[in-house]
Motif scaffolding. Structure first.
Motif, mmCIF file in Angstrom:
data_model
loop_
_atom_site.group_PDB
_atom_site.id
_atom_site.type_symbol
_atom_site.label_atom_id
_atom_site.label_comp_id
_atom_site.label_asym_id
_atom_site.label_seq_id
_atom_site.Cartn_x
_atom_site.Cartn_y
_atom_site.Cartn_z
ATOM 1 N N ALA A 1 -7.203 -8.157 -11.913
ATOM 2 C CA ALA A 1 -5.756 -8.368 -12.009
ATOM 3 C C ALA A 1 -5.045 -8.301 -10.669
ATOM 4 N N LEU A 2 -5.486 -7.408 -9.783
ATOM 5 C CA LEU A 2 -4.728 -7.158 -8.558
ATOM 6 C C LEU A 2 -5.367 -7.698 -7.291
ATOM 7 N N VAL A 3 -6.685 -7.848 -7.289
ATOM 8 C CA VAL A 3 -7.385 -8.102 -6.028
ATOM 9 C C VAL A 3 -7.991 -9.496 -5.953
ATOM 10 N N SER B 1 -7.880 -15.692 0.661
ATOM 11 C CA SER B 1 -6.869 -15.831 1.718
ATOM 12 C C SER B 1 -6.913 -14.659 2.689
ATOM 13 N N ARG B 2 -7.098 -13.453 2.176
ATOM 14 C CA ARG B 2 -7.195 -12.297 3.073
ATOM 15 C C ARG B 2 -8.448 -12.363 3.923
ATOM 16 N N ASP B 3 -9.521 -12.880 3.342
ATOM 17 C CA ASP B 3 -10.755 -13.016 4.100
ATOM 18 C C ASP B 3 -10.616 -14.031 5.224
ATOM 19 N N ARG B 4 -9.964 -15.168 4.952
ATOM 20 C CA ARG B 4 -9.817 -16.203 5.977
ATOM 21 C C ARG B 4 -9.060 -15.699 7.193
ATOM 22 N N ARG B 5 -8.025 -14.918 6.955
ATOM 23 C CA ARG B 5 -7.195 -14.456 8.080
ATOM 24 C C ARG B 5 -7.534 -13.041 8.520
ATOM 25 N N ALA B 6 -8.572 -12.448 7.928
ATOM 26 C CA ALA B 6 -8.911 -11.039 8.197
ATOM 27 C C ALA B 6 -7.646 -10.200 8.037
ATOM 28 N N GLY B 7 -6.990 -10.391 6.909
ATOM 29 C CA GLY B 7 -5.670 -9.809 6.695
ATOM 30 C C GLY B 7 -5.702 -8.501 5.928
ATOM 31 N N TRP B 8 -4.756 -7.654 6.277
ATOM 32 C CA TRP B 8 -4.570 -6.367 5.608
ATOM 33 C C TRP B 8 -3.276 -6.444 4.818
ATOM 34 N N ASP B 9 -3.327 -6.079 3.546
ATOM 35 C CA ASP B 9 -2.164 -6.140 2.670
ATOM 36 C C ASP B 9 -1.780 -4.715 2.280
ATOM 37 N N PRO B 10 -0.815 -4.106 2.971
ATOM 38 C CA PRO B 10 -0.459 -2.719 2.660
ATOM 39 C C PRO B 10 0.086 -2.545 1.248
ATOM 40 N N SER B 11 0.774 -3.552 0.732
ATOM 41 C CA SER B 11 1.326 -3.430 -0.622
ATOM 42 C C SER B 11 0.208 -3.397 -1.665
ATOM 43 N N LEU B 12 -0.869 -4.140 -1.436
ATOM 44 C CA LEU B 12 -2.015 -4.108 -2.339
ATOM 45 C C LEU B 12 -2.681 -2.737 -2.299
ATOM 46 N N VAL C 1 -1.303 0.158 -1.538
ATOM 47 C CA VAL C 1 -0.435 1.119 -2.218
ATOM 48 C C VAL C 1 -0.442 0.885 -3.728
ATOM 49 N N SER C 2 -0.506 -0.382 -4.137
ATOM 50 C CA SER C 2 -0.541 -0.684 -5.570
ATOM 51 C C SER C 2 -1.796 -0.101 -6.215
ATOM 52 N N LEU C 3 -2.930 -0.234 -5.551
ATOM 53 C CA LEU C 3 -4.160 0.355 -6.076
ATOM 54 C C LEU C 3 -4.088 1.881 -6.037
ATOM 55 N N ALA C 4 -3.458 2.419 -5.005
ATOM 56 C CA ALA C 4 -3.308 3.874 -4.920
ATOM 57 C C ALA C 4 -2.423 4.395 -6.048
ATOM 58 N N SER C 5 -1.390 3.645 -6.396
ATOM 59 C CA SER C 5 -0.504 4.085 -7.473
ATOM 60 C C SER C 5 -1.214 4.117 -8.819
ATOM 61 N N ARG C 6 -2.323 3.406 -8.910
ATOM 62 C CA ARG C 6 -3.129 3.413 -10.128
ATOM 63 C C ARG C 6 -4.332 4.352 -10.013
ATOM 64 N N GLY D 1 -0.630 12.508 0.720
ATOM 65 C CA GLY D 1 -0.426 11.184 1.304
ATOM 66 C C GLY D 1 -1.638 10.289 1.189
ATOM 67 N N ILE D 2 -2.836 10.869 1.253
ATOM 68 C CA ILE D 2 -4.049 10.081 1.054
ATOM 69 C C ILE D 2 -4.146 9.642 -0.395
ATOM 70 N N ALA D 3 -3.825 10.548 -1.327
ATOM 71 C CA ALA D 3 -3.919 10.216 -2.753
ATOM 72 C C ALA D 3 -2.968 9.095 -3.142
ATOM 73 N N ASP D 4 -1.743 9.096 -2.610
ATOM 74 C CA ASP D 4 -0.783 8.054 -3.012
ATOM 75 C C ASP D 4 -0.786 6.836 -2.092
#
Length: 374
Positions: free
Chosen positions: A22-24, A30-41, A43-48, A115-118
């Motif tokens: 659902a989330l990843v 697209s993240r692989d092509r640009r070697a991109g980091w998505d902080p919102s993703l 945090v979204s996984l951390a919130s779960r 902070g690590i947990a969230d």
């Protein structure tokens, strides 16, 4: 020892699989092509509860043991097909969060773990720390604490982290663990674009006259070789390996799907190869879950079982990616292509198969009459 895969573990694996889908999964390419980091993703996984699943509940984590964490992260690897992001999450919550929970002072646990947990405080570690090899940093005592000097390459999450876990050579060749804040004077980070596992941020960390207080020491000064390094090795061979078990299961499922095509279904060699792959996936799961159970239930878990689990998984992944690529034929699956590129990084991590074989061989030889157990 009861290792029945109960409803709770099945539910955790299903949860991880669902979150991965659902989330990843949709953004991996697209993240692989640009070697991109998505902080919102992240945090979204951390919130779960994904990266904090093994952090004690008192500090905002899920309070799960290694067995439950392996189930969740296996599902995430299978559902997402993104071992790079899974490595980032596991290094953050597993290789950094768990040692702080186990070895940290009350002040350190209060300061770092919520902070690590969230997901608000990203944590970084060099995966090579789990091998026990010579550290790249030297720590010299000062009047107020320690001065750190040296360079750490290939640090997971370094470009985006606010907390760094490292070990340094100290008095008499011993090793001491430190927790550092990204803003510590004398600490600098250089991000690098990874060739493999491109959805995981990597960088090098340089420490030049970096002054830290005694409160930055994790555990007992000089005791990291006995306390931290074995814990990191066990976590690397269970929690960090778990998403790759999910990847192996995903490859096995894909092989079954492809082998059902009319051009392949009648081939005896294809059927046998697919059966072998599915059997390997089941055996890898049995080995990994046994090692995770031992890590959670035993005061001193046998190190060779976790090493054997990772070694078996590392040997199974190359054959799995090759088989699925061959079955796919002229239209290669982009997920399989990416995994075929990335699996050598898993095999080489934390010392590679030579280190794993040594960890398995040592207790065996020590028990063999005349085997030279010294």
């Amino acid at each position: 020892m009861d290792l029945a895969f109960d409803d709770e573990l099945s539910g955790l694996r299903d949860t991880g699989r669902h979150l991965g889908h659902a989330l990843v999964e949709d953004s991996v390419s697209s993240r692989d092509r640009r070697a991109g980091w998505d902080p919102s993703l992240f945090v979204s996984l951390a919130s779960r509860g994904v990266p904090g699943t093994a952090i004690p509940a008192a500090f905002g984590g899920g309070g799960a043991g290694p067995l439950a964490a392996v189930a969740l992260w296996e599902g995430l690897g299978e559902g997402s097909g993104d071992p790079g992001l899974a490595l980032s999450l596991a290094a953050h919550g597993g290789l950094c969060g768990v040692p702080i929970a186990v070895l940290g002072s009350r002040r350190q646990r209060d300061e770092f773990l919520p902070g690590i947990a969230d997901g608000e405080r990203v944590a970084a570690v060099a995966l090579a720390e789990s091998t026990g090899g010579a550290p790249g940093v030297r720590a010299t005592r000062t009047r107020g604490g320690w001065r750190l000097d040296g360079v750490l390459p290939d640090v997971i999450n370094a470009p985006v982290a606010s907390t760094l876990l490292l070990t340094a050579a100290t008095d008499g060749g011993r090793r001491t663990a430190f927790l550092l804040d990204r803003a510590t004077p004398g600490l600098s980070v250089r991000g690098v674009e990874p060739v493999v596992l491109r959805t995981c941020p990597f960088g090098s960390v340089e420490l030049a006259g970096c002054e830290v207080g005694v409160g930055s020491v994790l555990g007992t000064p000089g005791a990291a070789t006995a306390d931290l390094v074995p814990l990191l090795a066990a976590l690397d061979r269970t929690l960090v390996a778990a998403p790759w078990l999910g990847v192996l299961r995903r490859l096995a499922e894909r092989a079954v799907e492809l082998a059902g095509a009319p051009r392949l279904a009648r081939s005896q060699s294809v059927r046998l190869a697919v059966v072998d792959l599915c059997t390997c996936a089941e055996l890898a799961g049995d080995l990994l879950y046994r090692a995770a159970w031992e890590l959670g239930e035993m005061t001193e878990a046998p190190r060779q079982h976790a090493a054997a689990a990772k070694l078996f998984l590392a040997d199974a992944l190359p054959a799995a990616t090759r088989l699925v690529a061959e079955l796919a034929g002229a239209e290669p699956d982009p997920v399989v292509t990416r995994l075929h590129r990335d699996w050598p990084a898993f095999v080489a991590s934390a010392g590679g198969t030579e280190t794993l074989r040594a960890a398995v061989a040592h207790p065996l030889l020590a028990l063999t009459p005349g085997g030279g157990g010294s």
